[in-house]
Design a protein around this motif. Structure first.
Motif, mmCIF file in Angstrom:
data_model
loop_
_atom_site.group_PDB
_atom_site.id
_atom_site.type_symbol
_atom_site.label_atom_id
_atom_site.label_comp_id
_atom_site.label_asym_id
_atom_site.label_seq_id
_atom_site.Cartn_x
_atom_site.Cartn_y
_atom_site.Cartn_z
ATOM 1 N N ARG A 187 13.663 -24.202 -37.439
ATOM 2 C CA ARG A 187 12.931 -24.037 -36.425
ATOM 3 C C ARG A 187 13.480 -23.490 -35.190
ATOM 4 O O ARG A 187 14.687 -23.584 -35.056
ATOM 5 N N THR A 188 12.587 -22.606 -34.330
ATOM 6 C CA THR A 188 13.025 -22.061 -33.207
ATOM 7 C C THR A 188 12.183 -22.443 -31.980
ATOM 8 O O THR A 188 10.898 -22.901 -32.332
ATOM 9 N N PRO A 193 5.386 -14.662 -28.697
ATOM 10 C CA PRO A 193 5.421 -13.296 -28.422
ATOM 11 C C PRO A 193 6.730 -12.513 -28.315
ATOM 12 O O PRO A 193 6.773 -11.299 -28.808
ATOM 13 N N THR A 194 7.734 -13.271 -27.983
ATOM 14 C CA THR A 194 9.049 -12.559 -27.864
ATOM 15 C C THR A 194 10.106 -12.617 -29.166
ATOM 16 O O THR A 194 11.249 -12.140 -28.865
ATOM 17 N N ILE A 195 9.629 -13.216 -30.111
ATOM 18 C CA ILE A 195 10.391 -13.138 -31.416
ATOM 19 C C ILE A 195 10.574 -11.611 -31.985
ATOM 20 O O ILE A 195 9.640 -10.866 -31.978
ATOM 21 N N ARG A 196 11.569 -11.225 -31.703
ATOM 22 C CA ARG A 196 12.344 -9.775 -32.247
ATOM 23 C C ARG A 196 12.240 -9.660 -33.714
ATOM 24 O O ARG A 196 12.897 -10.612 -34.377
ATOM 25 N N LEU A 197 11.605 -8.825 -34.081
ATOM 26 C CA LEU A 197 11.319 -8.417 -35.724
ATOM 27 C C LEU A 197 12.662 -7.841 -36.143
ATOM 28 O O LEU A 197 13.104 -6.864 -35.687
ATOM 29 N N GLN A 198 13.111 -8.424 -37.388
ATOM 30 C CA GLN A 198 14.344 -7.887 -37.973
ATOM 31 C C GLN A 198 14.124 -7.817 -39.546
ATOM 32 O O GLN A 198 13.153 -8.148 -40.032
ATOM 33 N N ASP A 199 15.121 -6.904 -40.027
ATOM 34 C CA ASP A 199 14.887 -6.579 -41.312
ATOM 35 C C ASP A 199 14.920 -7.977 -42.359
ATOM 36 O O ASP A 199 15.924 -8.839 -42.323
ATOM 37 N N ILE A 205 4.641 -19.726 -39.017
ATOM 38 C CA ILE A 205 4.204 -20.399 -38.214
ATOM 39 C C ILE A 205 3.283 -21.594 -38.890
ATOM 40 O O ILE A 205 2.373 -21.187 -39.600
ATOM 41 N N VAL A 206 3.670 -22.686 -38.718
ATOM 42 C CA VAL A 206 3.156 -24.010 -39.300
ATOM 43 C C VAL A 206 2.335 -24.773 -38.276
ATOM 44 O O VAL A 206 2.677 -25.238 -37.470
ATOM 45 N N ILE A 207 1.080 -24.855 -38.464
ATOM 46 C CA ILE A 207 0.121 -25.516 -37.676
ATOM 47 C C ILE A 207 -0.388 -26.537 -38.536
ATOM 48 O O ILE A 207 -0.927 -26.817 -39.498
ATOM 49 N N THR A 208 -0.074 -27.843 -37.751
ATOM 50 C CA THR A 208 -0.443 -29.058 -38.393
ATOM 51 C C THR A 208 -1.146 -30.017 -37.196
ATOM 52 O O THR A 208 -1.300 -29.562 -36.129
ATOM 53 N N THR A 209 -1.352 -31.186 -37.510
ATOM 54 C CA THR A 209 -1.989 -32.231 -36.656
ATOM 55 C C THR A 209 -0.928 -33.037 -36.021
ATOM 56 O O THR A 209 0.216 -33.529 -36.955
ATOM 57 N N ALA A 210 -0.906 -33.243 -34.974
ATOM 58 C CA ALA A 210 0.028 -34.328 -34.330
ATOM 59 C C ALA A 210 0.196 -35.557 -34.990
ATOM 60 O O ALA A 210 -0.612 -35.936 -35.476
#
Length: 226
Positions: A187-188, A193-199, A205-210
């Protein structure tokens, strides 16, 4: 008296000649100016046509990034969206930087498709340095120069809203939405938007209900990607 009359006549003739020459000069200047304008317009039109054909630059303003629920299709104008992301659409892939991260998105356990042709303008025959070829979630970074590429750029190209903890219409902490991000299984809290892409990076991205406990998906199988 005759001499004076002759002098006056010669003076009038010279004045008339000068006026005629001035009119002809003004006419030539107008013709030259009109010709120059035609040349400038023709050259400008040719340059614009050439630019659009190559897909190097698009001046159209892209549509606003969507905040709707998925599915999120590929953009209708990939070149305009790439330009909005600060990326140039060219006819050839770059070779200085060549990496492949993977992106997965799920909403309440259901996968969201990352479409093909993000960053690829099939109609104009060009692509940006950051693009997708298929729906596997593999992101292709093929750049002519070594520079950082961010997750936010991909979503700008895609036309899907992405903010610190917002994806599309899902905002962490609002309407019982919970947005959790995992990078390589961990987890980060890095703003999305600022996650730098790496090889061979695995972004989930996990979207759930509270009230539910989000878990990282299984690692992406790169061996099956070919």
């Amino acid at each position: 008296m005759a001499a004076k009359s002759d002098r006056r006549e010669r003076a009038r003739t010279k004045a008339a000649d000068r006026a005629s020459m001035q009119r002809r000069a003004r006419g030539r200047r107008r013709v030259l100016l009109a010709a120059a304008v035609v040349v400038v317009v023709a050259v400008g039109t040719a340059l614009v046509a050439s630019t659009i054909t190559r897909g190097d630059h698009v001046s159209a303003t892209p549509e606003r990034a969507t905040t709707a629920a998925p599915p999120w299709p590929a953009p209708s104008d990939p070149s305009a969206r790439a330009q909005a992301a600060g990326l140039k659409v060219a006819g050839m892939e770059g070779t200085a930087l060549h990496i492949h991260p993977h992106l997965s998105i799920s909403v309440d356990g259901k996968p969201v498709t990352v479409p093909a042709n993000i960053g690829i303008d099939v109609q104009r025959g060009g692509m940006s340095a950051l693009h997708t070829h298929d729906t596997s979630g593999i992101l292709h970074v093929e750049s002519a120069k070594i520079e950082p590429f961010m997750l936010g750029q991909l979503f700008t190209e895609w036309g899907v809203a992405l903010h610190d903890r917002q994806v599309g219409g899902y905002v962490d902490g609002e309407r019982n939405d919970r947005v959790t991000v995992f990078v390589d299984g961990k987890r980060t809290s890095t703003p999305l938007p600022t996650i730098r892409l790496q090889d061979h990076q695995d972004i989930a991205i996990v979207i759930t209900t509270a009230g539910t406990t989000p878990t990282a998906p299984a690692p992406f199988d790169w061996s099956a990607a070919g």
